[in-house]
Scaffold this motif. Structure first.
Motif, PDB file in Angstrom:
ATOM      1  N   LYS A  80     -29.845  79.352 -43.297  1.00 41.37           N
ATOM      2  CA  LYS A  80     -30.207  79.458 -44.884  1.00 41.37           C
ATOM      3  C   LYS A  80     -30.621  78.101 -45.306  1.00 41.37           C
ATOM      4  CE  LYS A  80     -28.353  80.488 -49.319  1.00 41.37           C
ATOM      5  NZ  LYS A  80     -28.609  79.385 -49.913  1.00 41.37           N
ATOM      6  N   LYS A  81     -29.975  76.918 -44.650  1.00 43.53           N
ATOM      7  CA  LYS A  81     -30.352  75.784 -45.440  1.00 43.53           C
ATOM      8  C   LYS A  81     -31.654  75.418 -44.734  1.00 43.53           C
ATOM      9  CE  LYS A  81     -25.905  73.756 -45.779  1.00 43.53           C
ATOM     10  NZ  LYS A  81     -24.712  72.768 -45.327  1.00 43.53           N
ATOM     11  N   ARG A  82     -31.915  75.962 -43.526  1.00 43.83           N
ATOM     12  CA  ARG A  82     -33.220  75.558 -42.717  1.00 43.83           C
ATOM     13  C   ARG A  82     -34.514  76.340 -43.589  1.00 43.83           C
ATOM     14  NH1 ARG A  82     -36.607  77.604 -39.066  1.00 43.83           N
ATOM     15  NH2 ARG A  82     -35.499  79.479 -38.743  1.00 43.83           N
ATOM     16  N   MET A  83     -34.100  77.615 -43.890  1.00 41.57           N
ATOM     17  CA  MET A  83     -35.217  78.397 -44.662  1.00 41.57           C
ATOM     18  C   MET A  83     -35.251  78.071 -46.114  1.00 41.57           C
ATOM     19  SD  MET A  83     -36.154  80.563 -42.636  1.00 41.57           S
ATOM     20  CE  MET A  83     -36.773  82.299 -43.450  1.00 41.57           C
ATOM     21  N   ASP A  84     -34.026  77.395 -46.808  1.00 41.47           N
ATOM     22  CA  ASP A  84     -34.458  76.805 -47.974  1.00 41.47           C
ATOM     23  C   ASP A  84     -35.548  75.680 -47.919  1.00 41.47           C
ATOM     24  OD1 ASP A  84     -32.329  78.183 -49.135  1.00 41.47           O
ATOM     25  OD2 ASP A  84     -30.803  76.849 -49.001  1.00 41.47           O
ATOM     26  N   ALA A  85     -35.104  74.854 -46.929  1.00 43.61           N
ATOM     27  CA  ALA A  85     -36.456  74.016 -47.071  1.00 43.61           C
ATOM     28  C   ALA A  85     -37.740  74.267 -46.615  1.00 43.61           C
ATOM     29  CB  ALA A  85     -35.949  72.885 -45.793  1.00 43.61           C
ATOM     30  N   LEU A  86     -37.850  75.315 -45.857  1.00 41.45           N
ATOM     31  CA  LEU A  86     -39.124  76.001 -45.741  1.00 41.45           C
ATOM     32  C   LEU A  86     -39.696  76.574 -46.615  1.00 41.45           C
ATOM     33  CD1 LEU A  86     -38.440  77.345 -42.181  1.00 41.45           C
ATOM     34  CD2 LEU A  86     -39.828  75.444 -42.703  1.00 41.45           C
ATOM     35  N   LEU A  87     -38.726  77.354 -47.590  1.00 41.42           N
ATOM     36  CA  LEU A  87     -39.457  77.972 -48.786  1.00 41.42           C
ATOM     37  C   LEU A  87     -39.957  76.965 -49.746  1.00 41.42           C
ATOM     38  CD1 LEU A  87     -39.482  80.671 -50.283  1.00 41.42           C
ATOM     39  CD2 LEU A  87     -37.132  80.066 -51.251  1.00 41.42           C
ATOM     40  N   VAL A 120     -42.491  79.464 -45.408  1.00 40.98           N
ATOM     41  CA  VAL A 120     -41.860  80.799 -44.948  1.00 40.98           C
ATOM     42  C   VAL A 120     -41.936  81.659 -46.177  1.00 40.98           C
ATOM     43  CG1 VAL A 120     -39.581  80.285 -45.897  1.00 40.98           C
ATOM     44  CG2 VAL A 120     -39.917  81.832 -44.342  1.00 40.98           C
ATOM     45  N   SER A 121     -42.216  82.982 -45.779  1.00 41.01           N
ATOM     46  CA  SER A 121     -42.426  84.001 -47.013  1.00 41.01           C
ATOM     47  C   SER A 121     -41.064  84.062 -47.640  1.00 41.01           C
ATOM     48  CB  SER A 121     -43.087  85.493 -46.369  1.00 41.01           C
ATOM     49  OG  SER A 121     -42.019  86.007 -45.570  1.00 41.01           O
ATOM     50  N   GLN A 122     -41.301  84.725 -49.006  1.00 40.40           N
ATOM     51  CA  GLN A 122     -40.173  85.118 -49.629  1.00 40.40           C
ATOM     52  C   GLN A 122     -39.451  86.282 -49.220  1.00 40.40           C
ATOM     53  OE1 GLN A 122     -39.315  83.451 -52.809  1.00 40.40           O
ATOM     54  NE2 GLN A 122     -37.296  84.510 -52.489  1.00 40.40           N
ATOM     55  N   GLN A 123     -40.156  87.216 -48.410  1.00 36.32           N
ATOM     56  CA  GLN A 123     -39.215  88.456 -47.651  1.00 36.32           C
ATOM     57  C   GLN A 123     -38.402  87.810 -46.683  1.00 36.32           C
ATOM     58  OE1 GLN A 123     -42.155  91.360 -46.445  1.00 36.32           O
ATOM     59  NE2 GLN A 123     -40.404  92.665 -45.646  1.00 36.32           N
ATOM     60  N   ASN A 124     -38.879  87.109 -45.830  1.00 31.92           N
ATOM     61  CA  ASN A 124     -38.227  86.498 -44.800  1.00 31.92           C
ATOM     62  C   ASN A 124     -36.987  85.629 -45.189  1.00 31.92           C
ATOM     63  OD1 ASN A 124     -39.892  87.591 -42.807  1.00 31.92           O
ATOM     64  ND2 ASN A 124     -40.928  85.712 -42.406  1.00 31.92           N
ATOM     65  N   TYR A 125     -36.952  84.896 -46.330  1.00 18.94           N
ATOM     66  CA  TYR A 125     -36.121  84.093 -46.705  1.00 18.94           C
ATOM     67  C   TYR A 125     -35.058  85.070 -47.657  1.00 18.94           C
ATOM     68  CZ  TYR A 125     -33.589  81.092 -49.987  1.00 18.94           C
ATOM     69  OH  TYR A 125     -32.459  80.592 -50.623  1.00 18.94           O
ATOM     70  N   ASP A 126     -35.525  85.905 -48.115  1.00 17.46           N
ATOM     71  CA  ASP A 126     -34.593  87.091 -48.738  1.00 17.46           C
ATOM     72  C   ASP A 126     -33.717  87.774 -47.648  1.00 17.46           C
ATOM     73  OD1 ASP A 126     -35.420  86.244 -51.197  1.00 17.46           O
ATOM     74  OD2 ASP A 126     -36.796  88.074 -51.657  1.00 17.46           O
ATOM     75  N   GLN A 127     -34.179  88.287 -46.658  1.00 18.38           N
ATOM     76  CA  GLN A 127     -33.531  88.747 -45.516  1.00 18.38           C
ATOM     77  C   GLN A 127     -32.404  87.624 -44.900  1.00 18.38           C
ATOM     78  OE1 GLN A 127     -36.379  89.695 -42.600  1.00 18.38           O
ATOM     79  NE2 GLN A 127     -36.879  91.720 -43.621  1.00 18.38           N
ATOM     80  N   ILE A 128     -32.584  86.775 -44.891  1.00 19.25           N
ATOM     81  CA  ILE A 128     -31.610  85.464 -44.378  1.00 19.25           C
ATOM     82  C   ILE A 128     -30.497  85.286 -45.401  1.00 19.25           C
ATOM     83  CG2 ILE A 128     -31.120  83.288 -43.756  1.00 19.25           C
ATOM     84  CD1 ILE A 128     -32.452  84.655 -41.471  1.00 19.25           C
ATOM     85  N   LYS A 129     -31.159  85.245 -46.825  1.00 23.27           N
ATOM     86  CA  LYS A 129     -30.175  84.997 -47.335  1.00 23.27           C
ATOM     87  C   LYS A 129     -29.197  86.164 -47.894  1.00 23.27           C
ATOM     88  CE  LYS A 129     -29.604  83.465 -52.435  1.00 23.27           C
ATOM     89  NZ  LYS A 129     -28.660  84.581 -52.872  1.00 23.27           N
ATOM     90  N   LEU A 130     -29.510  87.645 -47.711  1.00 20.79           N
ATOM     91  CA  LEU A 130     -28.942  88.859 -48.055  1.00 20.79           C
ATOM     92  C   LEU A 130     -27.704  88.819 -46.608  1.00 20.79           C
ATOM     93  CD1 LEU A 130     -28.188  91.462 -49.229  1.00 20.79           C
ATOM     94  CD2 LEU A 130     -30.113  92.414 -47.714  1.00 20.79           C
TER      95      LEU A 130
END
Length: 335
Positions: free
Chosen positions: A108-115, A120-130
């Protein structure tokens, strides 16, 4: 000769009648008594109700996880502070979920930086966050139910398992709060308008003769029991000394205000032999009148009496009443 006999017989009849009347007058008893004029007195009205004490809080330590009990940290009678460990369940599921949560937290921390950089797309980020949020919620649930802690300060009152046994639904231990207690009392519906939350109550226990314990009406239940015509009140009882314990039988005294009523010496009230019926005597026109009464509240050596004839101004017999029968003539010998 006949006339002489007739006059003699007539004289005997007259003499006999005179003697009978004289005897009747001699036979009428007169009882010497002392009386007082009844007057209303102001009293502090109170209700005495018996009940049993309960722990203010009682919790069955029953985790929401099935499985093996690794360790129970307490025995019956142990005192535990809020937050102290009581039970440790099988840790395998907890440890696995903890590792999964750690990996998802890194992802999630990695995806936070990418977002933030738009990589990274919002959809991919939301999946990881969920996935992270769901795992975190599961982890917190498992932590709470694997390492079971005391929700309040109390004493262990029951223990139903030993280390290594499979937990199957029955509470593992029972924790009771005893530094504060509660009790329920059933109050006659007549007093419903007078009883309010916050009113003071005094408790007495036969275990501690002459000692009173303070309590407070915490909750007045809003409904009346149709079968008993009573309503319940919940009492809160501070118990920092812990002299009182759950299960004790106590008598409560609830003050409900001042009233005027008729009070007489308790010993002046007669009791019917073989029954619980009570009665007293009034002096009415120089003769005893027996009056059935109901006993109200007791005030030391005096007692409240209730009956239609018991009113202010009535002349009440308080000495010599034991010898009286209804209608007997009275002689008042007040000091």
């Amino acid at each position: 000769m006949k006339k002489v006999l007739f006059y003699a017989a007539a004289l005997l009849v007259i003499a006999g009648c005179g003697k009978k009347t004289e005897n009747q007058n001699e036979e009428e008893k007169v009882e010497i008594v002392k009386t007082m004029v009844l007057q209303p007195q102001e009293i502090e009205r109170s209700l005495t109700i018996s009940t049993n004490l309960e722990g203010y809080q009682t919790v069955n330590i029953a985790p929401s996880l099935q499985g093996r009990i690794e360790h129970i940290y307490v025995e019956v009678g142990d005192r535990k502070q809020e937050g102290e460990m009581l039970v440790r369940m099988d840790e395998n599921q907890y440890k696995t979920t903890k590792l999964t949560l750690g990996n998802l937290e890194i992802e999630k921390k990695r995806m936070d930086a990418l977002l933030a950089s738009g990589s990274v797309s919002q959809q991919n980020y939301d999946q990881i966050k969920l996935s992270y949020d769901q795992t975190k919620e599961s982890f917190e649930f498992l932590e709470k139910n694997t390492y079971v802690k005391a929700p309040f300060t109390g004493v262990i009152s029951a223990k139903n398992y030993e280390d290594g046994e499979l937990y199957g639904g029955m509470p593992i231990v029972v924790l009771k709060q005893i530094n504060k207690l509660k009790a329920l009392i059933a109050v006659p519906e007549t007093y419903f308008p007078k009883v309010k939350a916050g009113m003071k109550v005094m408790l007495e226990s036969e275990i501690y003769p002459g000692v009173e314990f303070p309590a407070t009406v915490e909750v007045v239940y809003p409904t009346i029991d149709a079968s008993s015509h009573t309503f319940q009140c919940k009492l809160q009882i501070p118990n920092s000394s812990e002299k009182l314990r759950p299960g004790m039988y106590v008598t409560t005294r609830l003050g409900i205000g001042k009233e005027e009523t008729i009070v007489v010496p308790y010993q002046s009230v007669e009791k019917l032999v073989g029954a619980n019926d009570r009665y007293v005597f009034l002096n009415v026109d120089g003769r005893a009148k027996r009056v059935a009464v109901e006993l109200g509240q007791r005030f030391g050596e005096n007692v409240e009496i209730l009956a239609p004839e018991i009113v202010a101004g009535a002349e009440y017999v308080y000495v010599g009443q034991h010898r009286l029968v209804d209608g007997v003539k009275l002689e008042v010998a007040n000091d």
